[in-house]
Design an enzyme around this catalytic site. Structure first.
Site, PDB file in Angstrom:
ATOM      1  N   LYS A 175       0.859  -1.189   0.000  1.00 56.24           N
ATOM      2  CA  LYS A 175       0.000   0.000   0.000  1.00 56.24           C
ATOM      3  C   LYS A 175       0.899   1.245   0.000  1.00 56.24           C
ATOM      4  O   LYS A 175       1.425   1.652   1.024  1.00 56.24           O
ATOM      5  CB  LYS A 175      -0.925   0.039   1.225  1.00 56.24           C
ATOM      6  CG  LYS A 175      -2.031   1.082   1.021  1.00 56.24           C
ATOM      7  CD  LYS A 175      -2.487   1.784   2.270  1.00 56.24           C
ATOM      8  CE  LYS A 175      -1.628   2.889   2.748  1.00 56.24           C
ATOM      9  NZ  LYS A 175      -1.479   4.060   1.856  1.00 56.24           N
ATOM     10  N   GLU A 250      10.187   1.822  10.263  1.00 56.25           N
ATOM     11  CA  GLU A 250      11.246   2.772   9.893  1.00 56.25           C
ATOM     12  C   GLU A 250      10.617   4.154   9.972  1.00 56.25           C
ATOM     13  O   GLU A 250       9.788   4.511   9.132  1.00 56.25           O
ATOM     14  CB  GLU A 250      11.736   2.504   8.459  1.00 56.25           C
ATOM     15  CG  GLU A 250      12.392   1.161   8.264  1.00 56.25           C
ATOM     16  CD  GLU A 250      13.746   1.035   8.947  1.00 56.25           C
ATOM     17  OE1 GLU A 250      14.296   2.067   9.379  1.00 56.25           O
ATOM     18  OE2 GLU A 250      14.230  -0.094   9.066  1.00 56.25           O
ATOM     19  N   CYS A 284      14.345  11.058   5.902  1.00 59.11           N
ATOM     20  CA  CYS A 284      14.358  10.724   7.332  1.00 59.11           C
ATOM     21  C   CYS A 284      15.727  10.880   7.962  1.00 59.11           C
ATOM     22  O   CYS A 284      15.854  11.256   9.114  1.00 59.11           O
ATOM     23  CB  CYS A 284      13.852   9.303   7.501  1.00 59.11           C
ATOM     24  SG  CYS A 284      14.685   8.165   6.391  1.00 59.11           S
ATOM     25  N   GLU A 381      10.607  16.590  14.339  1.00 58.94           N
ATOM     26  CA  GLU A 381      10.966  16.437  12.930  1.00 58.94           C
ATOM     27  C   GLU A 381      10.137  17.411  12.090  1.00 58.94           C
ATOM     28  O   GLU A 381       8.910  17.360  12.117  1.00 58.94           O
ATOM     29  CB  GLU A 381      10.696  15.000  12.479  1.00 58.94           C
ATOM     30  CG  GLU A 381      11.138  14.736  11.064  1.00 58.94           C
ATOM     31  CD  GLU A 381      10.766  13.340  10.590  1.00 58.94           C
ATOM     32  OE1 GLU A 381       9.594  12.931  10.750  1.00 58.94           O
ATOM     33  OE2 GLU A 381      11.650  12.650  10.043  1.00 58.94           O
TER      34      GLU A 381
HETATM   35  P1  NAD Z   1       2.679   8.744   7.338  1.00 53.74           P
HETATM   36  O1  NAD Z   1       2.861   7.922   8.563  1.00 53.74           O
HETATM   37  O2  NAD Z   1       1.681   9.828   7.358  1.00 53.74           O
HETATM   38  O3  NAD Z   1       2.259   7.814   6.105  1.00 53.74           O
HETATM   39  C1  NAD Z   1       3.024   6.684   5.753  1.00 53.74           C
HETATM   40  C2  NAD Z   1       2.109   5.629   5.185  1.00 53.74           C
HETATM   41  O4  NAD Z   1       1.232   5.196   6.213  1.00 53.74           O
HETATM   42  C3  NAD Z   1       1.229   6.092   4.040  1.00 53.74           C
HETATM   43  O5  NAD Z   1       1.156   5.063   3.092  1.00 53.74           O
HETATM   44  C4  NAD Z   1      -0.113   6.303   4.717  1.00 53.74           C
HETATM   45  O6  NAD Z   1      -1.209   6.164   3.855  1.00 53.74           O
HETATM   46  C5  NAD Z   1      -0.099   5.201   5.747  1.00 53.74           C
HETATM   47  N1  NAD Z   1      -0.994   5.419   6.875  1.00 53.74           N
HETATM   48  C6  NAD Z   1      -1.388   6.595   7.413  1.00 53.74           C
HETATM   49  N2  NAD Z   1      -2.229   6.368   8.463  1.00 53.74           N
HETATM   50  C7  NAD Z   1      -2.332   5.020   8.591  1.00 53.74           C
HETATM   51  C8  NAD Z   1      -3.039   4.177   9.483  1.00 53.74           C
HETATM   52  N3  NAD Z   1      -3.812   4.657  10.444  1.00 53.74           N
HETATM   53  N4  NAD Z   1      -2.901   2.850   9.310  1.00 53.74           N
HETATM   54  C9  NAD Z   1      -2.119   2.337   8.352  1.00 53.74           C
HETATM   55  N5  NAD Z   1      -1.440   3.092   7.459  1.00 53.74           N
HETATM   56  C10 NAD Z   1      -1.547   4.420   7.590  1.00 53.74           C
HETATM   57  O7  NAD Z   1       4.122   9.256   6.948  1.00 53.74           O
HETATM   58  P2  NAD Z   1       4.521  10.198   5.751  1.00 53.74           P
HETATM   59  O8  NAD Z   1       4.118  11.576   6.101  1.00 53.74           O
HETATM   60  O9  NAD Z   1       4.032   9.583   4.476  1.00 53.74           O
HETATM   61  O10 NAD Z   1       6.100  10.060   5.736  1.00 53.74           O
HETATM   62  C11 NAD Z   1       6.984  10.901   6.375  1.00 53.74           C
HETATM   63  C12 NAD Z   1       7.577  10.204   7.567  1.00 53.74           C
HETATM   64  O11 NAD Z   1       8.235   9.002   7.161  1.00 53.74           O
HETATM   65  C13 NAD Z   1       8.637  11.031   8.245  1.00 53.74           C
HETATM   66  O12 NAD Z   1       8.497  10.938   9.620  1.00 53.74           O
HETATM   67  C14 NAD Z   1       9.934  10.359   7.786  1.00 53.74           C
HETATM   68  O13 NAD Z   1      11.021  10.583   8.639  1.00 53.74           O
HETATM   69  C15 NAD Z   1       9.519   8.940   7.759  1.00 53.74           C
HETATM   70  N6  NAD Z   1      10.444   8.145   6.945  1.00 53.74           N
HETATM   71  C16 NAD Z   1      11.279   7.272   7.584  1.00 53.74           C
HETATM   72  C17 NAD Z   1      12.190   6.518   6.843  1.00 53.74           C
HETATM   73  C18 NAD Z   1      13.117   5.553   7.508  1.00 53.74           C
HETATM   74  O14 NAD Z   1      13.687   4.722   6.815  1.00 53.74           O
HETATM   75  N7  NAD Z   1      13.306   5.613   8.809  1.00 53.74           N
HETATM   76  C19 NAD Z   1      12.240   6.666   5.453  1.00 53.74           C
HETATM   77  C20 NAD Z   1      11.373   7.562   4.846  1.00 53.74           C
HETATM   78  C21 NAD Z   1      10.469   8.294   5.613  1.00 53.74           C
END
Ligand code: NAD
Length: 479
Positions: A175, A250, A284, A381
């Site tokens: 997803k 992650e 990230c 962040e």
């Molecule tokens: P997010 O958590 O809003 O969304 C990530 C994914 O989760 C999306 O596909 C979203 O649709 C899904 N999602 C949202 N709510 C959900 C729920 N209740 N249940 C299941 N899935 C759900 O994050 P974002 O804004 O897309 O990404 C940015 C974040 O990701 C930042 O904090 C960044 O640091 C982190 N990130 C971490 C890494 C790593 O390797 N550590 C890499 C890239 C990004």
């Protein structure tokens, strides 16, 4: 307008249950440039069923590891030959400069090659005990993996999750993030071309609260491999309690780059610039907190301000250093943090505003100096092009400042003193510590977070532990 009308489930292109579409916005123009089907809970149910069937009854798990690896190597070749095309899409989806996304895309096949090579090296052990007992372990796949990805690096995240899960013999429901779902479909087309057995990889984009929620609470999903926000990870933990899914997170970061007076100043400085503002701050691992020793502080700050003001912000399809924020919500978040920083009394020395363009979610590279480590802009962040510069005087003070945040994804130390470098690596509470380099992430090296930055590890052989489980077999040799 790019139109994709069907979801990829069970090896077939199928209509979504609701018939609704997600409109994908180009962050540089604020215009809709693609439409993809919106998957909901019903679609996730179908995808999980296909993945379950493929795992329980299909050929994937029973295939020889050689055959599995061959398919993965074919995928690697296709990714390599399609890298330019995929890179262009990533740029449209995320707003990253296209010359960078194309370059990034050319490295993706390495993950598939590495994990293809891992498929026949997943092994257990023999445990000596009593003479009449033969005890050994085998590592087996977990089953159906729900892979949920963030919007900031879709190609990279999809590549990592798929290659690791598949090498171990799992099947996957992917997803992708709702704002950047397009490349997930391009990957699905390659999956189809390679000829992975039906149901091994399924692609259903959708919103977190519907498709995401259903996937994370689904009783037939064995593991969630998630990259995203720490707050979402908490929701996923709650949703996953039903069948006690394995979870791999992650998450976010607030990584420090620590510069000592004995560092190679130019290298440290260049790192602070590029790994502070790269990808418009939307990575990230970025070093968004720069801790500078007081002896270098004034010299560093003067140059840092100058360079931040020279960074070329603009249309990602042109030759620019950074593009826009990837979506409107992120733009608003960044602008809000800039206000917070000003209210908190940090000294704004560069940026803090938006370039004067009619369209696009652009923000100028922003530098806050004399930042108190307790301020929100030094703790939370931001995920925008905002760097906080913090002075320190002793090694211990640098360690305390670096560790005193809820995150622990990575940290960088710049020093020529070998013993200090090792002392710092030991003391820093982060999943990765870079000494005299920064943000060097490769398929061979375990990657993941301490504290609120995550659970488990991706990359390297460690990842295979995350995507397998151990079965112990005991044989009584008397019978
Ligand atoms: P997010 O958590 O809003 O969304 C990530 C994914 O989760 C999306 O596909 C979203 O649709 C899904 N999602 C949202 N709510 C959900 C729920 N209740 N249940 C299941 N899935 C759900 O994050 P974002 O804004 O897309 O990404 C940015 C974040 O990701 C930042 O904090 C960044 O640091 C982190 N990130 C971490 C890494 C790593 O390797 N550590 C890499 C890239 C990004």
């Amino acid at each position: 307008m790019k139109e994709i009308n069907k979801l990829f489930i069970g090896g077939e292109w199928v209509e979504s249950a609701s018939g609704r579409m997600i409109e994908v916005v180009d962050p540089a123009t604020e215009e809709v440039w693609a439409r993809v089907p919106e998957g909901n809970g019903e679609d996730i149910d179908r995808a999980v069923k296909a993945a379950r069937q493929a795992f329980d009854k299909g050929p994937w798990r029973r295939m020889s590891t050689y055959e599995r690896a061959e398919l993965m190597r074919e995928m690697a070749s296709l990714l390599k030959s399609n890298a330019e095309f995929l890179g262009e899409i990533e740029s449209r989806e995320t707003g990253k400069p296209v010359h960078r996304t194309k370059q990034d895309a050319t490295g993706l096949h390495q993950w598939w090659h590495y994990y293809a090579g891992m498929a026949d090296k997943i092994q257990g052990e023999t445990i000596p005990f009593e003479d009449d007992k033969h005890i050994f372990t085998v590592r087996e796949p977990l089953g159906v993996v729900g892979a949920i990805t963030a919007w900031n690096a879709p190609l990279q995240l999809i590549t990592m999750k798929l290659s690791m899960a598949l090498a171990a013999g799992n099947t996957v429901v992917l997803k992708p993030a709702e704002t950047t779902p397009v490349n997930a479909f391009e990957i699905a087309k390659l999956v189809e071309k390679v000829g992975f057995p039906p149901g091994v990889i399924n692609v259903v984009p959708g919103y977190g609260e519907s498709a995401g929620q259903r996937l994370t609470s689904h009783p037939d999903v064995d593991k969630i491999s998630f990259t995203g926000d720490s707050a979402t990870a908490r929701k996923i933990m709650r949703a996953a309690t039903g069948n006690l899914k394995k979870l791999n997170f992650e998450l976010g970061g607030k990584s420090p780059q620590i510069i000592f007076p004995d560092a190679n100043f130019d290298s440290a400085f260049e790192s602070a610039v590029s790994h502070g503002f790269d990808y418009t701050g939307q990575a990230c691992t970025l070093g968004s907190r720069v801790l500078v020793h007081e002896d270098l502080y004034d010299k560093f700050l003067e140059r840092f301000k100058e360079r931040a003001e020279q960074i070329k912000v603009g249309n990602p399809l042109e030759k620019v250093d950074i593009g826009p924020q990837a979506n409107k919500q992120q733009l608003e978040k960044t602008l809000n943090y800039i206000k917070i920083g000003q209210k908190e009394g940090a000294r704004l020395v560069a940026g803090g505003n938006r370039p004067s363009v009619d369209k696009g979610y652009y923000v100028n590279p922003t530098v806050f100096a004399d930042v108190n480590p307790e301020m929100r802009i030094a703790q939370e962040e931001i995920f925008g092009p905002v760097v906080t510069v913090i002075p320190f005087s002793t090694e211990q003070e640098a360690i305390d400042i670096a560790n005193n945040v809820s995150y622990g994804l990575s940290a960088g130390v710049w020093t020529k003193n070998l013993a200090r470098g090792h002392r710092m690596a030991k003391e820093l509470r982060a999943g990765t510590v870079w000494l005299n380099t920064f943000r060097y992430v490769r398929w061979v090296a375990p990657y993941g977070g301490y504290k609120a930055s995550g659970w488990g590890r991706e990359n390297g052989t460690e990842a295979m532990k995350e995507f397998t489980q151990v079965k112990t077999v005991m044989v009584d040799l008397n019978e």
